[in-house]
Design an enzyme around this catalytic site. Structure first.
Site, mmCIF file in Angstrom:
data_model
loop_
_atom_site.group_PDB
_atom_site.id
_atom_site.type_symbol
_atom_site.label_atom_id
_atom_site.label_comp_id
_atom_site.label_asym_id
_atom_site.label_seq_id
_atom_site.Cartn_x
_atom_site.Cartn_y
_atom_site.Cartn_z
ATOM 1 C CG ASN A 37 16.693 6.034 40.365
ATOM 2 O OD1 ASN A 37 17.266 5.040 39.398
ATOM 3 N ND2 ASN A 37 17.257 6.772 41.553
ATOM 4 C CG HIS A 122 26.414 9.735 50.857
ATOM 5 N ND1 HIS A 122 25.259 8.808 50.621
ATOM 6 C CD2 HIS A 122 25.768 10.830 50.846
ATOM 7 C CE1 HIS A 122 23.537 10.473 50.053
ATOM 8 N NE2 HIS A 122 24.665 11.155 50.258
ATOM 9 N NE ARG A 147 22.751 10.813 53.411
ATOM 10 C CZ ARG A 147 22.364 10.009 52.387
ATOM 11 N NH1 ARG A 147 21.307 11.853 51.779
ATOM 12 N NH2 ARG A 147 22.018 8.968 52.218
ATOM 13 C CE1 TYR A 159 18.306 7.162 50.703
ATOM 14 C CE2 TYR A 159 18.369 8.156 52.804
ATOM 15 C CZ TYR A 159 18.883 8.670 51.800
ATOM 16 O OH TYR A 159 19.321 8.760 50.439
ATOM 17 C CG ASP A 210 18.258 12.625 53.223
ATOM 18 O OD1 ASP A 210 17.236 12.549 53.564
ATOM 19 O OD2 ASP A 210 17.980 11.971 51.633
ATOM 20 C CG HIS A 212 14.865 9.270 52.051
ATOM 21 N ND1 HIS A 212 14.071 9.143 50.892
ATOM 22 C CD2 HIS A 212 15.762 9.618 51.057
ATOM 23 C CE1 HIS A 212 14.332 8.607 49.355
ATOM 24 N NE2 HIS A 212 15.200 9.177 49.723
ATOM 25 C CD GLU A 236 18.719 15.812 51.868
ATOM 26 O OE1 GLU A 236 19.693 15.115 51.723
ATOM 27 O OE2 GLU A 236 18.008 15.268 50.066
ATOM 28 C CD GLU A 262 16.327 13.895 47.608
ATOM 29 O OE1 GLU A 262 17.487 14.030 47.732
ATOM 30 O OE2 GLU A 262 16.366 12.336 48.420
ATOM 31 N NE ARG A 283 19.017 17.232 49.341
ATOM 32 C CZ ARG A 283 20.084 16.879 48.484
ATOM 33 N NH1 ARG A 283 21.176 17.841 48.728
ATOM 34 N NH2 ARG A 283 20.252 15.726 48.224
ATOM 35 C CG HIS A 312 18.767 15.211 44.543
ATOM 36 N ND1 HIS A 312 18.353 14.307 43.815
ATOM 37 C CD2 HIS A 312 19.572 14.389 45.259
ATOM 38 C CE1 HIS A 312 18.654 12.645 44.064
ATOM 39 N NE2 HIS A 312 19.665 12.913 44.974
ATOM 40 C CG ASP A 316 19.245 8.783 41.325
ATOM 41 O OD1 ASP A 316 19.797 8.968 42.237
ATOM 42 O OD2 ASP A 316 18.562 9.873 40.905
ATOM 43 C CD GLU A 339 22.958 14.305 47.801
ATOM 44 O OE1 GLU A 339 22.871 14.469 47.034
ATOM 45 O OE2 GLU A 339 23.639 12.837 48.240
ATOM 46 C CD1 TRP A 402 12.227 3.576 50.150
ATOM 47 C CD2 TRP A 402 12.811 5.213 48.655
ATOM 48 N NE1 TRP A 402 13.774 3.471 50.207
ATOM 49 C CE2 TRP A 402 13.787 3.932 49.066
ATOM 50 C CE3 TRP A 402 12.858 6.031 47.774
ATOM 51 C CZ2 TRP A 402 14.985 4.568 48.884
ATOM 52 C CZ3 TRP A 402 14.645 6.460 47.145
ATOM 53 C CH2 TRP A 402 15.240 5.492 48.337
HETATM 54 O O1 KDG Z 1 16.597 8.380 42.795
HETATM 55 C C1 KDG Z 1 16.351 8.830 44.552
HETATM 56 C C2 KDG Z 1 17.849 8.884 45.036
HETATM 57 O O2 KDG Z 1 18.436 10.345 44.258
HETATM 58 C C3 KDG Z 1 17.994 9.603 46.377
HETATM 59 O O3 KDG Z 1 17.087 8.052 47.041
HETATM 60 C C4 KDG Z 1 18.674 9.837 47.104
HETATM 61 O O4 KDG Z 1 17.668 10.798 48.836
HETATM 62 C C5 KDG Z 1 18.339 10.996 48.499
HETATM 63 C C6 KDG Z 1 20.012 11.876 48.524
HETATM 64 O O5 KDG Z 1 19.660 12.597 49.583
HETATM 65 O O6 KDG Z 1 20.786 12.184 48.011
HETATM 66 MG MG MG Z 2 17.581 12.991 49.873
#
Ligand code: KDG
Ligand code: MG
Length: 402
Positions: A37, A122, A147, A159, A210, A212, A236, A262, A283, A312, A316, A339, A402
């Site tokens: 991605n 989600h 989630r 996010y 998540d 993140h 996560e 991931e 993941r 994951h 994407d 997921e 991010w």
């Molecule tokens: O490309 C990045 C995303 O796939 C990611 O941010 C998604 O964190 C993610 C998730 O847990 O699905």
């Molecule tokens: Mg994630």
């Protein structure tokens, strides 16, 4: 039997996908997902300029040897770009093998350990109320695991939450969009979200979250500890994946299960975390972690430590990666959860689909190999459009994760 040719197909049916197609002299071809991605073209170049010329003439049945040719045989190993390329090659070769033997991929890697794959949905909303309402809708659709990601009071955008009424898609056209972040606002909000969610949704549904990669170890420890009463299925990426010792601090303070990886791409990203039992779920997906061949090794190592998989599966990852993951999940013993962010309908104008959702689980059919095909004519209608994941700054402008 020989590989006669291979090509890379890049298309953008709503979002960018990179697909590798490997042809053989027996008329059978295989597909692999090479989507990274926001960095799609780097993988295209790696495949076209370095891998495809070396693939032509090789016997596609020798998957293990070809894997090591592109991994062990290459001085500059590991990293997301080269591993996404290796993953795509590996998936395409397993696809070919399944088609040649006229059997689904799961039969080549152990057969069925289960008939259905537990997935998580989600639920995201601009605030606590909207997020919980969304979770209720997912549960009504049959999901057993959800989630929760919510907008945070005092932050414009976070996010996991869509900016408009469209389904969540983090990559945006052009150069990276800038998001803003404040960890203390986040930490003050999230435990209350899960307290309310448990109250409204009850004890049975699996809840996930998540982070993140956004907390320091001690912040993550506080969060994991405060979330303990709400019995999350997992938390996560509580700390950035590169900070592996940090997970020890989280572990010391909490029994909330941890999922990570991931953004990982080899077993070496996991050896410390698995052997020191700092995580509960791996993941790393088949499309970024070296394909079926390498993930079998990661899953085997994890199983020794009673660690399960939870791949994951964001949008994407193309339908090729999703179907390959479902075969993998069908076969291994230490599967945990998958997921599942369904692709937009437009994606399936280009890619066929051999899996379906019913009552909380995904099912995959028994077509040979991975079982996904691509319509190249339709793919051509959706040319690549440059898009990037956002970058994140603290409220004072400092660059952040991010
Ligand atoms: O490309 C990045 C995303 O796939 C990611 O941010 C998604 O964190 C993610 C998730 O847990 O699905
Ligand atoms: Mg994630």
């Amino acid at each position: 039997m020989k590989i006669s040719n291979a090509k890379v197909i890049v298309c953008c049916p709503g979002r960018n996908f990179v697909t590798l197609k490997i042809y053989t002299d027996q008329g059978v071809y295989g597909l692999g997902d090479a989507t990274l991605n926001g960095r799609e073209k780097a993988v295209v170049s790696y495949l076209e300029d370095y891998c495809i010329p070396a693939l032509v003439g090789k016997d596609p049945r020798n998957i293990e040897d070809i894997w090591h040719y592109f991994y062990k045989g290459v001085y500059w190993k590991r990293g997301p770009v080269s591993m996404a390329a290796i993953s795509a090659i590996d998936l395409a070769l397993w696809d070919i093998k399944g088609k040649m033997l006229n059997t689904p991929l799961y039969n080549l890697i152990g057969g069925k350990s289960r008939d259905r794959i537990l997935v998580y949905a989600h639920a995201n909303g601009k605030n606590q109320e909207e997020t919980i309402e969304q979770a209720q809708k997912e549960i009504e659709q049959g999901f057993k695991a959800v989630r929760l990601q919510s907008g945070i009071p005092g932050l414009d955008h976070t996010y996991g939450v869509p900016r408009d009424d469209k389904p969540y898609e983090p990559a945006q056209k052009g150069l990276p969009h800038e998001d803003y972040w404040d960890t203390s606002k986040y930490l003050n909000f999230v435990p209350g979200l899960f307290a309310k969610a448990r109250e409204v949704l009850g004890a049975d549904v699996h809840l996930l979250h998540d982070v993140h990669h956004r907390c320091t170890p001690i912040e993550a420890a506080r969060l994991a500890k405060e979330l303990e009463p709400f019995h999350l299925f997992w938390l996560e990426d509580p700390v950035s994946g590169e900070l592996q010792d940090g997970l020890e601090i989280v572990r010391k303070h909490s029994t909330t299960p941890i999922a990570i990886g991931e953004v990982f791409n080899t077993v070496y990203d996991y050896t410390t975390l698995i052997a020191r039992q700092l995580i509960d779920y791996v993941r790393m997906p088949v499309s970024h972690g070296g394909g079926i061949t390498h993930l079998l090794k990661v899953a085997a190592m994890a199983s020794v430590y009673h660690i399960n998989t939870g791949f994951h599966g964001a949008t994407d990852l193309s339908p090729v990666a999703m179907a390959a993951a479902l075969h993998f999940n069908t076969a291994i013993n230490n599967f945990g959860i998958q997921e599942y962010m369904p692709h937009q309908e437009i994606v399936h104008e280009v890619f066929t689909k051999n899996y379906w959702f019913k009552d909380g689980y995904l099912y995959i059919d028994d077509s040979p190999g991975i079982g996904i095909d691509i319509d190249e004519k339709k793919a051509q209608r959706y040319p690549y459009e440059m898009a990037c994941l956002p970058v994140n700054r603290k409220l004072d402008g400092t660059m952040f994760y991010w």
